[in-house]
Design a protein around this motif. Structure first.
Motif, short mmCIF file in Angstrom:
data_model
loop_
_atom_site.label_atom_id
_atom_site.label_comp_id
_atom_site.label_asym_id
_atom_site.label_seq_id
_atom_site.Cartn_x
_atom_site.Cartn_y
_atom_site.Cartn_z
N TRP A 250 0.85 -1.19 0.00
CA TRP A 250 0.00 0.00 0.00
C TRP A 250 0.89 1.24 0.00
O TRP A 250 1.91 1.29 0.69
CB TRP A 250 -0.90 0.04 1.24
CG TRP A 250 -2.10 -0.85 1.16
CD1 TRP A 250 -2.23 -2.11 1.65
CD2 TRP A 250 -3.35 -0.54 0.53
NE1 TRP A 250 -3.48 -2.61 1.38
CE2 TRP A 250 -4.19 -1.66 0.70
CE3 TRP A 250 -3.84 0.57 -0.15
CZ2 TRP A 250 -5.49 -1.70 0.21
CZ3 TRP A 250 -5.14 0.54 -0.63
CH2 TRP A 250 -5.95 -0.58 -0.45
N LYS A 252 0.61 5.86 -0.82
CA LYS A 252 -0.21 7.02 -1.15
C LYS A 252 0.51 7.80 -2.23
O LYS A 252 1.70 8.13 -2.10
CB LYS A 252 -0.43 7.90 0.08
CG LYS A 252 -1.40 9.06 -0.16
CD LYS A 252 -1.64 9.87 1.11
CE LYS A 252 -2.63 11.01 0.85
NZ LYS A 252 -2.83 11.84 2.05
N VAL A 257 1.77 7.56 3.44
CA VAL A 257 0.61 7.00 4.12
C VAL A 257 0.59 7.54 5.55
O VAL A 257 1.65 7.68 6.18
CB VAL A 257 0.69 5.46 4.14
CG1 VAL A 257 -0.46 4.86 4.93
CG2 VAL A 257 0.68 4.92 2.71
N TYR A 277 -6.07 13.70 5.16
CA TYR A 277 -5.81 12.37 4.62
C TYR A 277 -6.30 12.23 3.18
O TYR A 277 -6.13 11.18 2.57
CB TYR A 277 -6.50 11.30 5.48
CG TYR A 277 -6.03 11.25 6.90
CD1 TYR A 277 -4.78 11.75 7.27
CD2 TYR A 277 -6.84 10.70 7.90
CE1 TYR A 277 -4.35 11.70 8.58
CE2 TYR A 277 -6.42 10.64 9.22
CZ TYR A 277 -5.16 11.16 9.56
OH TYR A 277 -4.74 11.11 10.85
N TYR A 281 -4.90 6.50 -2.72
CA TYR A 281 -4.23 5.37 -2.09
C TYR A 281 -4.15 4.23 -3.10
O TYR A 281 -5.15 3.90 -3.76
CB TYR A 281 -4.98 4.94 -0.83
CG TYR A 281 -4.90 5.97 0.27
CD1 TYR A 281 -3.99 5.83 1.31
CD2 TYR A 281 -5.72 7.10 0.26
CE1 TYR A 281 -3.89 6.79 2.32
CE2 TYR A 281 -5.64 8.07 1.25
CZ TYR A 281 -4.72 7.90 2.28
OH TYR A 281 -4.63 8.86 3.27
N ASP A 295 -6.30 1.94 -7.70
CA ASP A 295 -6.31 3.17 -6.91
C ASP A 295 -7.64 3.38 -6.22
O ASP A 295 -8.70 3.02 -6.76
CB ASP A 295 -6.00 4.38 -7.80
CG ASP A 295 -4.54 4.45 -8.21
OD1 ASP A 295 -4.23 5.23 -9.12
OD2 ASP A 295 -3.70 3.72 -7.63
#
Length: 424
Positions: A250, A252, A257, A277, A281, A295
């Motif tokens: 994972w 960003k 992240v 946030y 991601y 995504d």
């Protein structure tokens, strides 16, 4: 002379017809040769081989070949069987009827030789998605030449055949097949089918093994609706490929992240969301064939608001009340324009809608300002309805006494100027 003519008229001559049939037989099996006569007058029937040797004369077999056996003999038919046929038995057999002149009919025996078991070969044992591969199928030593067809699953594919004649007058056929594979071909059989008059359902097959890069999909486990401040977010990354991806990452896009995010295998968990946030991601999975990703665009909305107490604005002449509804309490008079809960399509931007509470506040302020402007303009025009005139004697200031001034005013002093007075 007259007697002969009368006999010929009473007993007409009937012609005799000798017929037979061609025969096709698989090597090693039995062939039947039938010589048939119509309207036989007791003439002799015999059967000859391709070398003009007598096989049967009436019901006798002069030829010492025990493979020839009498099946039926009568005035109208001579039927003979030939067992364990070989390629050397192929040729033209003669049915002969002893008449004047003699009659002959010909039966051609064709020996069919089936091909050996088809052999299918592949250039590649393991294939990668998008690559070309080549297969060959060979049917050897047949007579006549075989025909080869290709099937991939339930779809027929065209091959390129090549026919070779061997020294023993046999045929070897090779068909070459070229095609591109994709992930749906994994585990699909490719079948080589051999068509030949001596055999049925003669085939060979080979199963494809295709490797492909992972298919990645992000699934939103929580929340089911809009993501709002203060709530938690849970995403699951599902990845499937061949070979199966062993690791899922994972990240960003263009940022880090959040530090308190929890990543467990393919799961991403973020609690107490806020607008910092927001972003894209990405879940990335890879194997030996390649890498794929999916995504998820996170857009955090404001937390739900409660309905405020209606506010009232008052002037001396008009009272205006404006109530602002929160998005949750607004009446359902129009379809909702809120975006979907999540967007897992790669490359698309974040939602661009504005909270309804902000829109309601802006509209209320604009309406209030317009009403105040209308009230001010109304009062202004009510106090300015026109002009009026007063007539004073201009010469009153210069007259010697009051009587003179009155006389000048009543007489309409010719030199007096008209005065205008404005009341504001």
């Amino acid at each position: 002379m007259v007697m002969c003519v009368s006999l010929s008229l009473c007993c007409p001559v009937v012609s005799q017809n000798l017929v037979t049939d061609n025969v096709s037989v698989v090597e090693g099996e039995m062939a039947i040769i039938s010589c048939r006569v119509k309207n036989n007058d007791d003439s002799v029937i015999q059967l000859l081989n391709p070398y003009r040797q007598t096989i049967f004369f009436r019901d006798m077999r002069p030829l010492k070949d025990a493979r020839f056996q009498l099946v039926n003999f009568s005035d109208n038919e001579l039927r003979v069987s030939l067992s364990n046929v070989s390629l050397s038995d192929e040729g033209r057999y003669v049915c002969q009827l002893y008449t004047d002149p003699p009659q002959e009919a010909y039966a051609d025996i064709t020996v069919l030789i089936p091909p050996g078991n088809p052999i299918i070969e592949a250039r590649d044992e393991v294939l990668s998605e998008g690559n070309d591969t080549e297969m060959t199928c060979t049917a050897m030593s047949s007579k006549p030449a075989a025909t080869i067809r290709w099937m991939k699953g339930d779809k027929e594919l065209p091959g390129k055949p090549k026919v070779e004649l061997t020294y023993d007058k046999m045929y070897t056929v090779t068909s070459r097949l070229t095609f591109t594979v994709n992930r749906e071909d994994d585990g699909i059989p490719v079948v080589c089918i051999v068509d030949h008059p001596a055999v049925k359902d003669f085939q060979a097959q080979r199963y494809l093994e295709v490797q492909y890069k992972p298919e990645v999909k992000i699934v939103v486990e929580f929340p089911q609706g809009l993501t709002r401040e203060g709530e938690n977010l849970e995403l699951t990354c599902q990845a499937k490929g061949k070979p199966q991806p062993q690791r899922v990452n994972w990240l960003k896009v263009d940022d880090d992240v959040p530090s308190h995010a929890v990543i467990t295998g393919g799961d991403l968990y973020i609690e107490n969301l806020n607008k910092s946030y927001n972003g894209t991601y990405r879940c990335v999975a890879s194997n030996s064939v390649g890498e794929s990703f999916d995504d998820y665009i996170l857009y955090v909305y404001d937390a739900p608001t409660t309905t405020p107490i209606p506010t009232t604005a008052t002037t001396t002449s008009t009272t205006i009340s404006t109530t602002i509804f929160s998005p949750e309490d607004a009446p359902d008079t129009a379809p909702s324009t809120e975006p979907a809960a999540h967007d897992s399509r790669a490359g698309e931007g974040a939602p661009r809608t504005v909270d309804h509470a902000v829109i309601g506040g802006v509209v209320a302020v604009v309406v209030f300002a317009m009403l105040c402007l209308l009230i001010v303009l109304g009062r202004y025009f009510a106090r300015h309805k026109g002009t009026y005139f007063t007539h004073e004697a201009k010469g009153a200031d210069d007259a010697a006494d009051a009587d003179t001034a009155i006389i000048n005013a009543e007489g309409g002093h010719t030199n007096s100027d008209e005065k205008k007075e404005y009341y504001i």
